[in-house]
Design an enzyme around this catalytic site. Sequence first.
Site, PDB file in Angstrom:
ATOM      1  N   GLY A   1       0.803  -1.216   0.000  1.00  0.00           N
ATOM      2  CA  GLY A   1       0.000   0.000   0.000  1.00  0.00           C
ATOM      3  C   GLY A   1       0.840   1.272   0.000  1.00  0.00           C
ATOM      4  O   GLY A   1       0.494   2.250  -0.675  1.00  0.00           O
TER       5      GLY A   1
ATOM      6  N   ASN B   1      -7.594   4.181   8.672  1.00  0.00           N
ATOM      7  CA  ASN B   1      -6.996   3.065   9.399  1.00  0.00           C
ATOM      8  C   ASN B   1      -7.041   3.230  10.916  1.00  0.00           C
ATOM      9  O   ASN B   1      -6.993   2.258  11.641  1.00  0.00           O
ATOM     10  CB  ASN B   1      -5.553   2.853   8.940  1.00  0.00           C
ATOM     11  CG  ASN B   1      -4.747   4.133   8.899  1.00  0.00           C
ATOM     12  OD1 ASN B   1      -5.124   5.099   8.238  1.00  0.00           O
ATOM     13  ND2 ASN B   1      -3.646   4.160   9.599  1.00  0.00           N
TER      14      ASN B   1
ATOM     15  N   GLN C   1      -7.557  -0.165   3.765  1.00  0.00           N
ATOM     16  CA  GLN C   1      -8.398  -0.683   4.854  1.00  0.00           C
ATOM     17  C   GLN C   1      -9.769  -1.137   4.360  1.00  0.00           C
ATOM     18  O   GLN C   1     -10.488  -1.821   5.080  1.00  0.00           O
ATOM     19  CB  GLN C   1      -8.592   0.385   5.934  1.00  0.00           C
ATOM     20  CG  GLN C   1      -7.338   0.706   6.721  1.00  0.00           C
ATOM     21  CD  GLN C   1      -6.892  -0.431   7.634  1.00  0.00           C
ATOM     22  OE1 GLN C   1      -7.680  -1.261   8.068  1.00  0.00           O
ATOM     23  NE2 GLN C   1      -5.593  -0.468   7.919  1.00  0.00           N
TER      24      GLN C   1
ATOM     25  N   SER D   1      -3.599  -3.395  -0.462  1.00  0.00           N
ATOM     26  CA  SER D   1      -2.484  -4.168   0.076  1.00  0.00           C
ATOM     27  C   SER D   1      -2.961  -5.547   0.514  1.00  0.00           C
ATOM     28  O   SER D   1      -4.042  -5.685   1.097  1.00  0.00           O
ATOM     29  CB  SER D   1      -1.885  -3.412   1.268  1.00  0.00           C
ATOM     30  OG  SER D   1      -0.824  -4.143   1.832  1.00  0.00           O
TER      31      SER D   1
ATOM     32  N   HIS E   1      -1.690  -7.735   2.796  1.00  0.00           N
ATOM     33  CA  HIS E   1      -1.618  -8.206   4.189  1.00  0.00           C
ATOM     34  C   HIS E   1      -2.706  -7.620   5.091  1.00  0.00           C
ATOM     35  O   HIS E   1      -2.797  -7.975   6.264  1.00  0.00           O
ATOM     36  CB  HIS E   1      -0.221  -7.974   4.777  1.00  0.00           C
ATOM     37  CG  HIS E   1       0.091  -6.576   5.192  1.00  0.00           C
ATOM     38  ND1 HIS E   1       0.021  -6.156   6.498  1.00  0.00           N
ATOM     39  CD2 HIS E   1       0.484  -5.491   4.481  1.00  0.00           C
ATOM     40  CE1 HIS E   1       0.383  -4.884   6.575  1.00  0.00           C
ATOM     41  NE2 HIS E   1       0.661  -4.455   5.356  1.00  0.00           N
TER      42      HIS E   1
ATOM     43  N   THR F   1      11.299  -7.908 -10.832  1.00  0.00           N
ATOM     44  CA  THR F   1      10.768  -9.262 -11.008  1.00  0.00           C
ATOM     45  C   THR F   1       9.487  -9.413 -10.206  1.00  0.00           C
ATOM     46  O   THR F   1       9.438  -9.031  -9.038  1.00  0.00           O
ATOM     47  CB  THR F   1      11.821 -10.290 -10.551  1.00  0.00           C
ATOM     48  OG1 THR F   1      12.981 -10.101 -11.351  1.00  0.00           O
ATOM     49  CG2 THR F   1      11.310 -11.717 -10.704  1.00  0.00           C
TER      50      THR F   1
ATOM     51  N   CYS G   1       5.188   6.075  18.289  1.00  0.00           N
ATOM     52  CA  CYS G   1       6.496   6.286  18.889  1.00  0.00           C
ATOM     53  C   CYS G   1       7.454   6.648  17.773  1.00  0.00           C
ATOM     54  O   CYS G   1       7.949   5.792  17.052  1.00  0.00           O
ATOM     55  CB  CYS G   1       6.960   5.026  19.596  1.00  0.00           C
ATOM     56  SG  CYS G   1       8.399   5.308  20.604  1.00  0.00           S
TER      57      CYS G   1
END
Length: 387
Positions: free
Chosen positions: A78, A158, A186, A206, A208, A244, A332
């Site tokens: 993404g 998200n 999302q 995306s 995952h 590739t 963080c």
Amino acid sequence: MTDASAENSLIYMDHAATTPMLPEAREAMLPYMEDLFGNPSAVYRFAGKSARAVADARAKIAAKIGALPEEIFFTSGGSESDNWAVFSACEERGFKDCHVITTQIEHHAIIEVCKRLEKLGTTVTYLPVSEEGLVDPALVEKHVRPETVIISVMMANNEIGTIQPVEEIGRIAREKGILFHTDAVQAFGHIKVDVGRMNIDLMSASAHKLGGPKGVGLLYVRKGLNITPFISGGSQERGKRAGTLNAPGIVGFGEAASISCERMDLESAEVVHMRDHMISRILTELPGTKLNGHPSKRLPGNVNISFEGIEGETALIMLDRAGICVSSGSACSSGALDPSHVLLAIGRSRDEARSAIRFTLAASNRMYEIDAVIDKLEEIIGRLRGI
Ligand SMILES: *Cc1c(COP(=O)(O)O)cnc(C)c1O
């Protein structure tokens, strides 16, 4: 404790960060990491098997978003797709005399590429959003200038889960002859996505985030649009994205996208039920709590709450000790806790933003897990507010 029992006791409520791989996706990928390792771009018949698997995945994914296979360009995820869409639109104009409209609540992959573009001379408008995180299409229209090249508004956020009126924003862009990009990372696999109906020119997704592998994504590019390559080199992806092809990843993406779209209707009702149960229990039983995001225009699995008087990050660490995985409303960055730009944009104070916890559910979660998390939260919050 063995690893297996540690995993058994894990309560995973961070599906917006990443999802576990669907077993079917993993199974589909395995041959392309084992015997069928051929480079999909090679000409011998052995490699043709990999090429066909990539073509199948492309067709499957295209069908799920109402696109043509040749409108799908595979990327590394993404973030790359977001960077590619916005950067390339401005590159065509030479960066100067070029204007981008986006929002204050985009993913960092959009915000940071816009900051880079500003250094190259591009002007960027970061639109504010409502207290519920909604972008007002009329405001988008108001900010259009003759030099506006692209409007980028995410389909669903998200952090707070708010679902945007992309169809209307897309219509405005189309009428004005401006590109419309949406980050649907999302949304895809979780709510219905239709690039035609939603007037989308460019769209990021995306693998995952929908039960596929990490490191693979796509950019949808509407037929007829000529977008400049973001990664230069070989002629893969019709000369638009060199490198590739990640054949196993693409195959896993295709399988995961098909399955999650097919199960969507059934599963999203279940997930919404758990989400609403969790929100209502927290808001009614725990004092000093506030929902972040829209009450109904909201991703099925998103629960984001500010807990007055606590540090979200501290609660997160305490929940982690109890085997519960969640996210907090601060990032963080370089050792400091920065409150989320999204929570600040919806008008939360810095303290309120830092007190937020995001729980993101999937159909694999169970009602008893939600109740267990709320019990643990009650205990943790009592302790944190006591000191
Ligand atoms: C996760 C996410 C991204 C980044 O996707 P990657 O594949 O991890 O690079 C971009 N936008 C949104 C809204 C996301 O949730």
